[in-house]
Scaffold this active site. Structure first.
Site, PDB file in Angstrom:
ATOM      1  N   ASP A  86      78.048  43.240  57.260  1.00  0.00           N
ATOM      2  CA  ASP A  86      78.710  43.648  56.023  1.00  0.00           C
ATOM      3  C   ASP A  86      79.910  42.809  55.578  1.00  0.00           C
ATOM      4  O   ASP A  86      79.900  42.241  54.506  1.00  0.00           O
ATOM      5  CB  ASP A  86      79.155  45.107  56.143  1.00  0.00           C
ATOM      6  N   GLU A 138      79.668  50.213  69.471  1.00  0.00           N
ATOM      7  CA  GLU A 138      79.086  49.423  68.384  1.00  0.00           C
ATOM      8  C   GLU A 138      79.465  47.941  68.543  1.00  0.00           C
ATOM      9  O   GLU A 138      78.629  47.062  68.436  1.00  0.00           O
ATOM     10  CB  GLU A 138      79.614  49.996  67.070  1.00  0.00           C
TER      11      GLU A 138
HETATM   12  C1  2M8 Z   1      76.703  48.875  59.383  1.00  0.00           C
HETATM   13  O1  2M8 Z   1      76.447  49.000  57.991  1.00  0.00           O
HETATM   14  C2  2M8 Z   1      76.575  50.209  57.238  1.00  0.00           C
HETATM   15  C3  2M8 Z   1      76.078  49.936  55.827  1.00  0.00           C
HETATM   16  O2  2M8 Z   1      74.737  49.592  55.861  1.00  0.00           O
HETATM   17  C4  2M8 Z   1      77.983  50.743  57.139  1.00  0.00           C
HETATM   18  O3  2M8 Z   1      78.949  50.067  57.525  1.00  0.00           O
HETATM   19  O4  2M8 Z   1      78.128  51.885  56.663  1.00  0.00           O
HETATM   20  C5  2M8 Z   1      76.224  47.470  59.795  1.00  0.00           C
HETATM   21  O5  2M8 Z   1      76.701  47.140  61.077  1.00  0.00           O
HETATM   22  C6  2M8 Z   1      74.703  47.390  59.739  1.00  0.00           C
HETATM   23  O6  2M8 Z   1      74.254  46.159  60.228  1.00  0.00           O
HETATM   24  C7  2M8 Z   1      74.066  48.520  60.545  1.00  0.00           C
HETATM   25  O7  2M8 Z   1      72.677  48.491  60.348  1.00  0.00           O
HETATM   26  C8  2M8 Z   1      74.633  49.892  60.147  1.00  0.00           C
HETATM   27  C9  2M8 Z   1      74.170  51.008  61.085  1.00  0.00           C
HETATM   28  O8  2M8 Z   1      74.395  50.663  62.425  1.00  0.00           O
HETATM   29  O9  2M8 Z   1      76.055  49.876  60.151  1.00  0.00           O
END
Ligand code: 2M8
Length: 437
Positions: free
Chosen positions: A174, A410
């Site tokens: 992101d 994470e």
């Molecule tokens: C993160 O992205 C989401 C938006 O899609 C967020 O920040 O709300 C990123 O690390 C993405 O790569 C990942 O798929 C998602 C869920 O783990 O979180």
């Protein structure tokens, strides 16, 4: 290590709603596209039918265009923003399913790679597991074929061999510095509807998440997508974020190789088409290597300029192959050099998301510096696939050492080793299970 495997299995079970796995219990209580693919590989080590069901749940949200959306929402869950109401996909286009509700973007196409790996794990086990996957493969294949055709045509209409993305969220990285120059250009309109972030109520240290200014831009693009009714041609003509994604392109090349092997096995006759996609995207990635840094770069499609940064996406050629032996050697050496996993201050010899030697590096800020176990696992997997077994073994060791605290976080602060972001992150648990197996 057996405790780590047990804990990882426990996390995946705990994050399951029955048919889909939340990307993380509080921060991301829905199914994300590339998370689901990685999670399905982790699940395959403990429960093959559940691994197949994970991908079926994701495919239930596939659009008529073939796009696999980046989020498939669990309608029972409320705790995420932007949720289904904000995306309003089915109100804007008949291509989106009404149920389950989804987002209107996509993410890197790691799914065919995951399916191939599930198939291998099941084949090793034999018996019911192998039979389950053999029965399941033909329909999974149809979803994957539609998905790949969507990407090859809808996201590369000129045949450049590079996928076009409309949002940093589509890269999965992101707030990576990869996209800074593109976001800098975005002017948020005064009519951006009001909103309240949820992520910063879960992760209270705001330094670990994107800033409010970044979020305004993220949400502004969603408004632009709705104005174009999520129609690819209209979006490409109007949206303010338009870039090629070299990492997603490399993933797509490798995924086409995997899907072509599956096509041959199933006797579908699509092998030549899929191999042509693989070659086209491999060439696109190879042509993106910056001679100055040796890293592959994205392009801002509005200015046609390379986005000169040093992030782990630059190692994209290691994902899709196609380098000659000296080039491959040079890239693996760069990966293990003091600019990357060999940096003297690193707590573990793993890849940070941004090079610590780069001016953009920020060690706690999400995709701007922390190391992500899921991507280190992915590089272990891809290095093994290209025959770089020793480098893969070293990266695997570093990643497992990082995971030994059991938090299955994470991401991690690369110098101190502090666990950051969400704990019990599903794809981190999957990484642990697969690396241990
Ligand atoms: C993160 O992205 C989401 C938006 O899609 C967020 O920040 O709300 C990123 O690390 C993405 O790569 C990942 O798929 C998602 C869920 O783990 O979180």
């Amino acid at each position: 290590m057996s405790q780590l495997a047990a804990r990882a299995g426990y996390v995946l079970r705990g994050n399951s709603s029955g048919t889909m796995t939340k990307a993380a219990p509080d921060l991301y209580p829905h199914q994300w596209s590339w998370d689901a693919a990685f999670v399905s590989v982790g699940l395959a080590h403990v429960d093959i039918p559940r691994a197949c069901a994970e991908l079926d749940a994701l495919f239930a949200g596939q659009w008529r265009t073939g796009m696999v959306p980046h989020i498939v929402f669990d309608p029972e869950e409320r705790g995420y923003f932007p949720g289904p109401d904000r995306w309003a996909c089915a109100e804007h286009t008949q291509d989106a399913p009404v149920m389950p509700p989804t987002s209107g973007l996509c993410q890197p196409a790691v799914h065919a790679l995951a399916v191939e790996r599930i198939d291998r794990i099941a084949a090793r086990r034999g018996g019911d597991d192998a039979a389950t996957v053999t029965r399941w493969l033909p329909q999974a294949y149809e979803h994957l074929l539609a998905w790949h055709r969507y990407l090859a045509h809808g996201r590369d209409p000129t045949g450049s061999g590079l996928l076009t993305i409309y949002h940093g969220w589509e890269s999965g990285m992101d707030n990576s510095p990869r996209w800074d120059a593109v976001y800098d250009r975005i002017r948020v309109g005064p009519d951006l509807p009001a909103y309240e972030r949820r992520d910063t109520t879960v992760v209270s240290d705001v330094d670990q998440r994107p800033t409010d200014a970044e979020y305004d831009r993220y949400l502004w693009i969603v408004e632009e997508l709705k104005r174009a009714d999520y129609d690819d041609a209209r979006v490409q003509a109007t949206v303010s974020f338009l870039a090629t994604d070299v990492f997603a392109s490399a993933v797509f090349a490798a995924a086409n190789d995997a899907l072509a092997r599956l096509a041959d096995r199933l006797g579908t006759g699509d092998g030549p088409e899929l191999r042509a996609y693989a070659e086209r995207f491999r060439r696109g990635v190879a042509a993106s290597i910056d001679p100055e840094t040796g890293l592959a770069l994205d392009t801002d499609l509005r200015t046609r300029e390379w986005l000169r940064v040093q992030t782990l996406a630059g190692f994209a050629p290691l994902v899709c192959g196609g380098l000659d032996p000296p080039q491959l050697r040079r890239m693996v050496q760069l990966l293990e050099s003091p600019r990357w996993s060999g940096h003297p201050r690193l707590r573990w010899a793993v890849l940070p998301s941004t090079s610590p030697a780069s001016p953009d590096f920020r060690p706690r800020a999400y995709w701007r510096g922390p190391s992500w176990p899921v991507l280190n696992w992915f590089f272990v997997w891809m290095l093994n696939a290209s025959g770089e077994r020793e480098a893969a073994a070293r990266l695997r060791r570093g990643t497992l050492d990082q995971l030994a605290d059991g938090s299955l976080s994470e991401y991690y602060e690369p110098f101190t080793g502090e666990a950051l972001g969400s704990t019990d992150q599903s794809w981190t648990a999957a990484a642990a299970l697969d690396l241990l197996a």
